[in-house]
Write an enzyme that holds these catalytic residues in place. Structure first.
Site, short mmCIF file in Angstrom:
data_model
loop_
_atom_site.label_atom_id
_atom_site.label_comp_id
_atom_site.label_asym_id
_atom_site.label_seq_id
_atom_site.Cartn_x
_atom_site.Cartn_y
_atom_site.Cartn_z
CB SER A 142 19.49 -37.06 59.19
OG SER A 142 19.43 -35.72 59.64
CE LYS A 185 19.06 -35.90 63.52
NZ LYS A 185 19.59 -36.29 62.26
#
Length: 195
Positions: A57, A101
């Site tokens: 990711s 993230k």
């Protein structure tokens, strides 16, 4: 003239000389070791929390299996800002690995994803990194306003990331944030600070 007595002398005590300089040196060594241990523990606790990147990711900045250090100290004094890569526990779940993230929007901002782009406070979000247009806006397809303790995060690999666009992650509450990812320690060829 005194006569010297030969043989065993049980009644006479031997004088012991204490070497003060040696004693002082030992005390200094003990204090130096104690201070070093305390500094090492504090540094490891706050700056050296180690985490492994799980999944693609955050590619290409961070790849699956990369090991990073998390700074848990910084966010005790300042809040995360847009562009920071944070480590957090999704929904505060302590039985899972840290998610890594990038912060896109901070408390009070409005966020919307339309036509594959992110809009923060009505303006297209400009990033220093290159990312693909998003195929799925998720819950951010409609404009949302972040609460005073919420952050909106996305993975750099926008079309292969489980992030704030999805209800099972959603906006990240401040108390779920562990710290800022700041340094890659493995693999060796990527050793260095995270942008």
């Amino acid at each position: 003239m005194r006569r010297r007595v030969r043989g065993l002398e049980f009644g006479r005590k031997k004088e012991r000389k204490i070497n003060l300089s040696l004693f002082q040196e030992i005390i200094v060594w003990i204090l130096e070791i104690a201070v070093t241990v305390v500094i090492a523990v504090v540094f490891t606790y706050f700056f050296g929390v180690r985490s492994t990147v799980i999944g693609p990711s955050m590619s290409p900045q961070l790849e699956d299996g990369d090991e990073v250090l998390i700074d848990r100290f910084m966010y005790k004094f300042i809040s995360p800002k847009s562009g920071d890569i944070i480590a957090f526990l999704p929904n505060g779940n302590t039985n899972t690995h840290y998610y890594l993230k990038r912060v896109i929007a901070v408390p009070g901002d409005t966020v919307q994803i339309k036509d594959g782009s992110v809009y923060v406070n009505g303006e297209e979000f400009r990033e220093e990194i290159e990312t693909a247009r998003m195929e799925d806006a998720g819950i951010a397809g409609s404009e949302m306003t972040l609460a005073e303790d919420e952050y909106f995060v996305l993975g750099d690999n926008r079309n292969n990331s489980e992030d704030s666009r999805y209800a099972n992650i959603g906006n990240i509450r401040e108390d779920y944030i562990i710290g800022k990812a700041w340094f890659v320690i493995s693999p060796r060829e990527k050793l260095g600070f995270i942008q």
